[in-house]
Design a protein around this motif. Structure first.
Motif, PDB file in Angstrom:
ATOM      1  N   LEU A  51       4.658   0.103  14.380  1.00  0.00           N
ATOM      2  CA  LEU A  51       4.725  -0.358  12.992  1.00  0.00           C
ATOM      3  C   LEU A  51       5.742   0.489  12.238  1.00  0.00           C
ATOM      4  N   ASN A  52       6.824  -0.154  11.787  1.00  0.00           N
ATOM      5  CA  ASN A  52       7.893   0.554  11.070  1.00  0.00           C
ATOM      6  C   ASN A  52       8.103  -0.142   9.723  1.00  0.00           C
ATOM      7  N   ILE A  53       7.487   0.422   8.667  1.00  0.00           N
ATOM      8  CA  ILE A  53       7.563  -0.172   7.334  1.00  0.00           C
ATOM      9  C   ILE A  53       7.835   0.926   6.307  1.00  0.00           C
ATOM     10  N   SER A  54       8.344   0.510   5.156  1.00  0.00           N
ATOM     11  CA  SER A  54       8.603   1.470   4.082  1.00  0.00           C
ATOM     12  C   SER A  54       8.570   0.744   2.748  1.00  0.00           C
ATOM     13  N   ALA A  55       8.469   1.516   1.691  1.00  0.00           N
ATOM     14  CA  ALA A  55       8.506   0.965   0.336  1.00  0.00           C
ATOM     15  C   ALA A  55       9.023   2.037  -0.606  1.00  0.00           C
ATOM     16  N   THR A  56       9.818   1.612  -1.573  1.00  0.00           N
ATOM     17  CA  THR A  56      10.344   2.521  -2.588  1.00  0.00           C
ATOM     18  C   THR A  56       9.784   2.127  -3.943  1.00  0.00           C
ATOM     19  N   THR A  57       9.151   3.077  -4.598  1.00  0.00           N
ATOM     20  CA  THR A  57       8.572   2.851  -5.919  1.00  0.00           C
ATOM     21  C   THR A  57       9.442   3.551  -6.960  1.00  0.00           C
ATOM     22  N   THR A  58       9.807   2.826  -7.999  1.00  0.00           N
ATOM     23  CA  THR A  58      10.736   3.348  -9.008  1.00  0.00           C
ATOM     24  C   THR A  58      10.107   3.264 -10.393  1.00  0.00           C
ATOM     25  N   ALA A  59      10.176   4.374 -11.118  1.00  0.00           N
ATOM     26  CA  ALA A  59       9.702   4.428 -12.501  1.00  0.00           C
ATOM     27  C   ALA A  59      10.912   4.513 -13.424  1.00  0.00           C
ATOM     28  N   LYS A  60      10.944   3.633 -14.415  1.00  0.00           N
ATOM     29  CA  LYS A  60      12.049   3.577 -15.369  1.00  0.00           C
ATOM     30  C   LYS A  60      11.502   3.844 -16.772  1.00  0.00           C
ATOM     31  N   PRO A  61      12.070   4.805 -17.506  1.00  0.00           N
ATOM     32  CA  PRO A  61      11.576   5.076 -18.863  1.00  0.00           C
ATOM     33  C   PRO A  61      11.883   3.916 -19.792  1.00  0.00           C
ATOM     34  N   VAL A  86       0.840  -1.201   0.000  1.00  0.00           N
ATOM     35  CA  VAL A  86       0.000   0.000   0.000  1.00  0.00           C
ATOM     36  C   VAL A  86       0.875   1.251   0.000  1.00  0.00           C
ATOM     37  N   LEU A  87       1.964   1.226   0.779  1.00  0.00           N
ATOM     38  CA  LEU A  87       2.892   2.360   0.758  1.00  0.00           C
ATOM     39  C   LEU A  87       3.468   2.556  -0.641  1.00  0.00           C
ATOM     40  N   ALA A  88       3.807   1.455  -1.315  1.00  0.00           N
ATOM     41  CA  ALA A  88       4.353   1.550  -2.669  1.00  0.00           C
ATOM     42  C   ALA A  88       3.343   2.181  -3.612  1.00  0.00           C
ATOM     43  N   GLU A  89       2.079   1.809  -3.464  1.00  0.00           N
ATOM     44  CA  GLU A  89       1.040   2.365  -4.320  1.00  0.00           C
ATOM     45  C   GLU A  89       0.822   3.846  -4.031  1.00  0.00           C
ATOM     46  N   LEU A  90       0.945   4.233  -2.770  1.00  0.00           N
ATOM     47  CA  LEU A  90       0.822   5.645  -2.425  1.00  0.00           C
ATOM     48  C   LEU A  90       2.016   6.439  -2.943  1.00  0.00           C
ATOM     49  N   ALA A  91       3.198   5.825  -2.917  1.00  0.00           N
ATOM     50  CA  ALA A  91       4.388   6.492  -3.461  1.00  0.00           C
ATOM     51  C   ALA A  91       4.246   6.717  -4.963  1.00  0.00           C
ATOM     52  N   TYR A  92       3.563   5.802  -5.645  1.00  0.00           N
ATOM     53  CA  TYR A  92       3.297   5.938  -7.077  1.00  0.00           C
ATOM     54  C   TYR A  92       2.660   7.300  -7.355  1.00  0.00           C
ATOM     55  N   ASN A  93       1.727   7.684  -6.476  1.00  0.00           N
ATOM     56  CA  ASN A  93       1.021   8.963  -6.621  1.00  0.00           C
ATOM     57  C   ASN A  93       1.960  10.159  -6.542  1.00  0.00           C
ATOM     58  N   ARG A  94       3.129   9.990  -5.931  1.00  0.00           N
ATOM     59  CA  ARG A  94       4.049  11.095  -5.686  1.00  0.00           C
ATOM     60  C   ARG A  94       5.178  11.181  -6.716  1.00  0.00           C
ATOM     61  N   ILE A  95       5.202  10.270  -7.673  1.00  0.00           N
ATOM     62  CA  ILE A  95       6.257  10.313  -8.692  1.00  0.00           C
ATOM     63  C   ILE A  95       6.038  11.521  -9.582  1.00  0.00           C
ATOM     64  N   THR A  96       7.016  12.408  -9.622  1.00  0.00           N
ATOM     65  CA  THR A  96       6.921  13.637 -10.404  1.00  0.00           C
ATOM     66  C   THR A  96       7.923  13.585 -11.545  1.00  0.00           C
ATOM     67  N   LEU A  97       7.443  13.842 -12.742  1.00  0.00           N
ATOM     68  CA  LEU A  97       8.251  13.692 -13.951  1.00  0.00           C
ATOM     69  C   LEU A  97       8.555  15.039 -14.590  1.00  0.00           C
ATOM     70  N   PRO A  98       9.650  15.119 -15.330  1.00  0.00           N
ATOM     71  CA  PRO A  98      10.082  16.412 -15.880  1.00  0.00           C
ATOM     72  C   PRO A  98       9.411  16.742 -17.206  1.00  0.00           C
ATOM     73  N   ASP A  99       9.298  18.028 -17.452  1.00  0.00           N
ATOM     74  CA  ASP A  99       8.804  18.518 -18.726  1.00  0.00           C
ATOM     75  C   ASP A  99      10.019  18.763 -19.616  1.00  0.00           C
ATOM     76  N   THR A 100      10.379  17.760 -20.397  1.00  0.00           N
ATOM     77  CA  THR A 100      11.582  17.832 -21.218  1.00  0.00           C
ATOM     78  C   THR A 100      11.221  17.604 -22.678  1.00  0.00           C
ATOM     79  N   GLU A 101      11.662  18.488 -23.545  1.00  0.00           N
ATOM     80  CA  GLU A 101      11.351  18.364 -24.958  1.00  0.00           C
ATOM     81  C   GLU A 101      12.231  17.330 -25.638  1.00  0.00           C
ATOM     82  N   VAL A 102      11.652  16.664 -26.623  1.00  0.00           N
ATOM     83  CA  VAL A 102      12.409  15.751 -27.455  1.00  0.00           C
ATOM     84  C   VAL A 102      13.340  16.567 -28.348  1.00  0.00           C
ATOM     85  N   THR A 103      14.554  16.080 -28.538  1.00  0.00           N
ATOM     86  CA  THR A 103      15.483  16.738 -29.455  1.00  0.00           C
ATOM     87  C   THR A 103      15.113  16.371 -30.886  1.00  0.00           C
ATOM     88  N   LEU A 104      14.998  17.365 -31.736  1.00  0.00           N
ATOM     89  CA  LEU A 104      14.595  17.158 -33.118  1.00  0.00           C
ATOM     90  C   LEU A 104      15.641  17.712 -34.068  1.00  0.00           C
TER      91      LEU A 104
END
Length: 310
Positions: free
Chosen positions: A198-208, A145-163
């Motif tokens: 209760l001491n628990i944690s989870a790390t959620t990682t997004a990979k392009p 559940v912590l991992a799923e909540l962390a998913y909500n917090r993943i913030t991604l950059p506004d980066t333009e594609v090189t053309l």
């Protein structure tokens, strides 16, 4: 950053903390990853709170409501009935005499989704759970559940594609598109909870994993035909244009078939991210892929021919 969901009734202010960076290379954060499909992270969940803290909260809410002349009688009555359950009814004095044996579990709402009906589906009244037992309710907080909540917090950059050509291209001229290895990086967010034993944690990682190009007009062709450019072995996407490649088909790119006239086409570039998590006790797994896209203006001009007369 600490979530805050202070609501009246039987909800709790969340003690979950979040940490992690923003993905990308020198970009400004622009938005959150959007899950693919119908899945969404929990809009509410249950967390433990000690007997002493629970008593303090309930008694504080009770005093606040009954002593407020602006509160209607039905609100005062409901607050009193709720208090009675834990003070002198089903339970006695908030189970303070069992404080070392367990904790109260109370519902929490995602403060950013209070307009979502799902935020109010955790409707169980606070319940007592003995130490070492797992609450038999959906969305009782766990590493997943912590991992799923962390998913909500993943913030991604506004980066333009090189053309290449950049922003201005010609009809029927292949436009190369690519993202360097340094442009997009893995993004990780950790959610942790350390309360009431209760001491628990989870790390959620997004990979392009891929880039999808949408030209902004049907009068265009994409390379590859699907418009989806996969990640290369070196974690880059596409291939940079270089002199001598003018006659080649780009591995990732677009060919516009019609001029944009006095306007521009809105090229949309969407990155797909594969999401996984690891948590306390060696738990882990995959979560639904996510996407995040940005648009950039593309001007497409006709190729001007030069007529010479003798």
């Amino acid at each position: 950053m600490k979530a805050s969901a202070k609501q009246s009734g039987h909800t709790l202010e969340s003690r979950i903390t979040y940490s992690g960076g923003i993905g990308g290379h020198g970009g400004t954060s622009s938005g959150n990853v959007t899950p693919v499909g119908n899945w969404t992270p929990p809009a509410c969940w249950y967390e433990p709170v000690s007997a002493a803290e629970f008593r303090k909260k309930v008694e504080g809410d009770y005093d606040e409501v009954v002593n407020d002349p602006r509160q209607p009688n039905y609100a005062k009555s409901a607050t009193g009935q709720f208090r009675d359950i834990y003070k002198d009814g089903k339970y006695k004095d908030y189970n303070l005499d069992k404080a070392d044996e367990g904790n109260w579990w109370v519902s929490v709402q995602n403060p950013n989704r209070l307009d979502d009906p799902d935020a109010f589906t955790c409707s169980e009244l606070p319940f007592w759970v003995e130490n070492g037992e797992t609450p038999a309710v959906k969305n009782a907080v766990t590493p997943q559940v912590l991992a799923e909540l962390a998913y909500n917090r993943i913030t991604l950059p506004d980066t333009e594609v090189t053309l290449a050509p950049k922003n201005i291209t010609k009809v029927n001229l292949p436009t190369w598109a690519w993202l360097d290895r340094a442009t997009f990086k893995d993004v990780s967010v950790t959610a942790a909870l350390d309360v009431a034993g209760l001491n628990i944690s989870a790390t959620t990682t997004a990979k392009p994993v891929s880039l999808k190009l949408e030209p902004g007009t049907s009068d265009a062709e994409t390379y590859p035909a699907s418009g989806e450019c996969r990640l290369n072995d070196d974690d880059s996407i596409g291939s940079p244009y270089a002199k001598g490649k003018a006659g080649q088909i780009p591995p990732c790119g677009i060919k516009y078939l019609r001029s944009s006239g006095d306007g521009t086409y809105k090229l949309r570039a969407t990155i797909t991210w594969a999401v996984s998590w690891t948590g306390t006790g060696g738990a882990g797994g995959d979560l639904p892929d996510g996407t995040f896209g940005t648009t950039q203006d593309i001007t497409v001009q006709e190729i001007q021919s030069v007529n010479r007369s003798n």
